[in-house]
Design a protein around this motif. Sequence first.
Motif, PDB file in Angstrom:
ATOM      1  N   TRP A  44      -9.995   5.785  -8.571  1.00 26.60           N
ATOM      2  CA  TRP A  44      -8.556   5.736  -8.273  1.00 26.60           C
ATOM      3  C   TRP A  44      -8.008   7.010  -7.659  1.00 26.60           C
ATOM      4  CZ3 TRP A  44      -3.542   7.131 -10.246  1.00 26.60           C
ATOM      5  CH2 TRP A  44      -3.549   8.155 -11.181  1.00 26.60           C
ATOM      6  N   LEU A  45      -8.691   8.120  -7.789  1.00 21.92           N
ATOM      7  CA  LEU A  45      -8.197   9.357  -7.191  1.00 21.92           C
ATOM      8  C   LEU A  45      -8.926   9.741  -5.916  1.00 21.92           C
ATOM      9  CD1 LEU A  45      -7.772  11.534 -10.406  1.00 21.92           C
ATOM     10  CD2 LEU A  45      -5.962  10.510  -9.033  1.00 21.92           C
ATOM     11  N   ASP A  47     -12.793  -2.304  -8.254  1.00 23.74           N
ATOM     12  CA  ASP A  47     -11.411  -1.861  -8.357  1.00 23.74           C
ATOM     13  C   ASP A  47     -11.402  -0.375  -8.666  1.00 23.74           C
ATOM     14  OD1 ASP A  47      -8.644  -2.160  -8.247  1.00 23.74           O
ATOM     15  OD2 ASP A  47      -8.524  -2.192 -10.417  1.00 23.74           O
ATOM     16  N   ARG A  48     -10.241   0.232  -8.436  1.00 22.89           N
ATOM     17  CA  ARG A  48     -10.172   1.691  -8.471  1.00 22.89           C
ATOM     18  C   ARG A  48     -10.226   2.281  -9.871  1.00 22.89           C
ATOM     19  NH1 ARG A  48      -5.080  -0.606  -7.051  1.00 22.89           N
ATOM     20  NH2 ARG A  48      -3.753  -0.548  -8.864  1.00 22.89           N
ATOM     21  N   PRO A  98      -8.265   3.658 -13.270  1.00 22.75           N
ATOM     22  CA  PRO A  98      -9.307   4.583 -13.687  1.00 22.75           C
ATOM     23  C   PRO A  98     -10.152   4.071 -14.847  1.00 22.75           C
ATOM     24  CG  PRO A  98      -7.206   5.309 -14.540  1.00 22.75           C
ATOM     25  CD  PRO A  98      -6.924   4.111 -13.671  1.00 22.75           C
ATOM     26  N   SER A 108      -7.693   2.319  -1.798  1.00 22.43           N
ATOM     27  CA  SER A 108      -6.622   3.292  -1.649  1.00 22.43           C
ATOM     28  C   SER A 108      -6.650   4.235  -2.850  1.00 22.43           C
ATOM     29  CB  SER A 108      -5.285   2.552  -1.580  1.00 22.43           C
ATOM     30  OG  SER A 108      -4.257   3.407  -1.176  1.00 22.43           O
ATOM     31  N   PRO A 109      -6.606   5.548  -2.634  1.00 22.72           N
ATOM     32  CA  PRO A 109      -6.507   6.233  -1.351  1.00 22.72           C
ATOM     33  C   PRO A 109      -7.801   6.108  -0.551  1.00 22.72           C
ATOM     34  CG  PRO A 109      -6.922   7.817  -3.099  1.00 22.72           C
ATOM     35  CD  PRO A 109      -6.710   6.495  -3.763  1.00 22.72           C
ATOM     36  N   GLY A 145     -10.645  12.118 -15.222  1.00 21.90           N
ATOM     37  CA  GLY A 145      -9.520  12.052 -14.285  1.00 21.90           C
ATOM     38  C   GLY A 145      -8.577  10.887 -14.532  1.00 21.90           C
ATOM     39  N   GLY A 146      -9.031   9.893 -15.311  1.00 23.69           N
ATOM     40  CA  GLY A 146      -8.183   8.758 -15.624  1.00 23.69           C
ATOM     41  C   GLY A 146      -6.922   9.170 -16.368  1.00 23.69           C
ATOM     42  N   LEU A 202      -3.443   9.117 -14.685  1.00 26.86           N
ATOM     43  CA  LEU A 202      -2.659   7.882 -14.589  1.00 26.86           C
ATOM     44  C   LEU A 202      -1.621   7.839 -15.706  1.00 26.86           C
ATOM     45  CD1 LEU A 202      -2.131   5.021 -13.405  1.00 26.86           C
ATOM     46  CD2 LEU A 202      -3.739   4.187 -15.098  1.00 26.86           C
ATOM     47  N   LEU A 214       0.380  10.043  -6.806  1.00 20.86           N
ATOM     48  CA  LEU A 214      -1.005   9.618  -7.055  1.00 20.86           C
ATOM     49  C   LEU A 214      -1.049   8.109  -7.257  1.00 20.86           C
ATOM     50  CD1 LEU A 214      -2.133  12.343  -9.606  1.00 20.86           C
ATOM     51  CD2 LEU A 214      -2.427  12.315  -7.133  1.00 20.86           C
ATOM     52  N   ASN A 237      -0.257   6.361  -3.978  1.00 16.93           N
ATOM     53  CA  ASN A 237      -1.426   6.348  -3.094  1.00 16.93           C
ATOM     54  C   ASN A 237      -2.460   5.321  -3.506  1.00 16.93           C
ATOM     55  OD1 ASN A 237      -0.642   8.149  -1.190  1.00 16.93           O
ATOM     56  ND2 ASN A 237      -1.659   9.914  -2.104  1.00 16.93           N
ATOM     57  N   SER A 238      -2.532   5.039  -4.796  1.00 16.10           N
ATOM     58  CA  SER A 238      -3.498   4.024  -5.226  1.00 16.10           C
ATOM     59  C   SER A 238      -2.991   2.615  -4.884  1.00 16.10           C
ATOM     60  CB  SER A 238      -3.791   4.151  -6.721  1.00 16.10           C
ATOM     61  OG  SER A 238      -2.721   3.657  -7.490  1.00 16.10           O
ATOM     62  N   LEU A 239      -1.679   2.496  -4.666  1.00 15.17           N
ATOM     63  CA  LEU A 239      -1.111   1.213  -4.256  1.00 15.17           C
ATOM     64  C   LEU A 239      -1.044   1.110  -2.737  1.00 15.17           C
ATOM     65  CD1 LEU A 239       1.898   1.383  -6.718  1.00 15.17           C
ATOM     66  CD2 LEU A 239       0.042  -0.283  -6.870  1.00 15.17           C
ATOM     67  N   TYR A 240      -0.578   2.193  -2.127  1.00 15.08           N
ATOM     68  CA  TYR A 240      -0.378   2.205  -0.679  1.00 15.08           C
ATOM     69  C   TYR A 240      -0.437   3.649  -0.220  1.00 15.08           C
ATOM     70  CZ  TYR A 240       1.541   0.924   3.864  1.00 15.08           C
ATOM     71  OH  TYR A 240       1.705   0.698   5.206  1.00 15.08           O
ATOM     72  N   TYR A 241      -1.438   3.945   0.553  1.00 17.81           N
ATOM     73  CA  TYR A 241      -1.669   5.336   0.923  1.00 17.81           C
ATOM     74  C   TYR A 241      -0.689   5.801   2.009  1.00 17.81           C
ATOM     75  CZ  TYR A 241      -3.877   9.403   3.000  1.00 17.81           C
ATOM     76  OH  TYR A 241      -4.109  10.654   3.496  1.00 17.81           O
ATOM     77  N   HIS A 285      -2.241  12.333   1.267  1.00 16.53           N
ATOM     78  CA  HIS A 285      -2.796  12.943   0.069  1.00 16.53           C
ATOM     79  C   HIS A 285      -1.805  13.932  -0.550  1.00 16.53           C
ATOM     80  CE1 HIS A 285      -6.535  11.029   1.146  1.00 16.53           C
ATOM     81  NE2 HIS A 285      -7.084  11.459   0.041  1.00 16.53           N
TER      82      HIS A 285
END
Lengths: 299, 310
Positions: A160-161, A215-216, A218, A263-264, B36-37, B40, B184, B187-191, B194
Amino acid sequence: MKIKKEVITRRDFLRGTAATALGLTVLPDWLKAGTGKMGIKSAADQKSLVLVVRNEHVLDSSQKVDKKVMEAMVGEVMTALTGEKEMKKAWLKLFSPKDVVGLVPTSVMNPTHNELLEIVQESLLAIGLPEANIRLAQGRSVDLGSITALISLPGLKAHWLTGIGTVIKNYILYSGAPRNYHYEDSTKLGEIWHLPSVKGKTRLIIVDALLPVCDRGPQFDPRYRWPYKGLLAGTDPVALDAVGLKIIQTKRDELRGEPWPISPPPISIEAADKIYKLGHSQLENIEIRTMGWAQELLL
Amino acid sequence: MHSNQEINLPETIDGWKVEGPPQRIDHTTIFDYMDGGGELYLAYKFKSLLVYRYNREPEEEMLVEIYQMETPDETFGLLSLDWTGEPVNLSSAPAVRSENPVCPDYTALYGEGLLRARADSLYLRILASRETPDVRETILKLGKILAGKSPAQPPPAILDVVVPSTDSAWKIRPDRTAYFHSHLVLNSLYYLSHENILNLNHSTEGLFICFEKKERQPGSQLAKLIVIHYPEAPAALAALTSFFQSYLPEKTDQVDLSPGLLKTGSTRVEDGWLGWTLFGNYLAFAFECPDQKAVTDIFSQLNFKTIKST
């Protein structure tokens, strides 16, 4: 007011200028001076080889691994990579009994199957490496100095990142500061492969694509995991990520019945090619050799 | 139920046995728990997390994660990131469905051994290592224990700015609507970039909405709408300025970015028409519109006056 900030945007990707923008904004001084000498990437006219081996029997109905089938798949990979049909000779082409080999699996989201680790470990033992010289080498506290060769064994997954979190990202903990390589800074993931303790040590990459996750995240969602029942292998980390990305993207589009872009965008792949010269990111520069089960190949 | 500190899950249920006391995670340990999760949950105003692990022979595991967020809006946001799955009712009261044209009204979604649910300020994830019909039953039982007595919560108020029009050629795809604060998540929905070019943070609220043409051809493009609510008008104007500098630098000296209540316009870019509209402390963008009229049509379904000024 006419200020052009050096910011990468969606438009850079649409125009195909993201790599140029990346080169301007990301490349650190220590790499700017030496890009011509990094020498990891093969010559432009030489395609990178990515092997995709699949077997529909490698997983049973409850998704347990048949180790014998997986062993045969690893054997196919090694033969195709080295040209040697006899397994000991094949492994000896890439590793010496004097090597200290670090195995680098994925531990989260889509963990590498233990059976793959066991097969690699048994193969190295079979060519005479002492057990003590075969080490699990995932994490921040790995003593990379004593390791002479790395085998990267990531699981295929979106992230996801960073868009994709497979080969190039697999060494992120070697940086000591993984948060510095997320978001826009995922462009810099390639620089980890140039750390003195890492550079040039990766002799084999086998991507565990038995049950990829498209899927992304996380966090893991079983609805986006599917039995691809494959291994991807080669020595070019960028080409392997590019092929993995193609598989994941095709699966996503198939699931939604319309384009569902990751995405990204996985900017680290192009950056690893154009900036860090780690390999080929464009599919036209990659020879994808498929073996075995061909249903829903997604390539 | 308002706090995950008040939770007492059963030690055994349907042959499953809980493994020790729950693991308690806060913002200082969330990255140890999920790497990194954690970003979110921090992006959605995370307070704490309780993790229960259940086991059953042979080798079956069930993970129960109970996220305490600051407000019910945050749990809506987390659920809105993926509206797919089987809608389930965890409440002890019968489900009362009100047709919402902007987003689904689901509060719990199940699929292949994973339950995701919102209950007041709690966000729940219950994941089994293997799905069978009886595992599904147990997951739903646990979900009902955790969420069954929670009062129904409305979606975030910002959704009220979207007023679907039956006259428009463009209609909302409710299953794509998402609520967010951070770039963040956007961007995960629509970029877009960055970098955080819209100056998003915990004080801003965002909506991502997809529109499709009512007479849509298969495979035709969806238009995207992003609406951001800023704490005050100067912040919205600053974000519009930042957007132009980063995303439309060639237009920066052609638009009026001086203070003012209303600014709107559109231009053609690589993937279609892009529109923007600034109204006080609201800023909206339409992307991937096939023509200028589509921008107008989509913006006509916004009514910023429906929200009380903050």
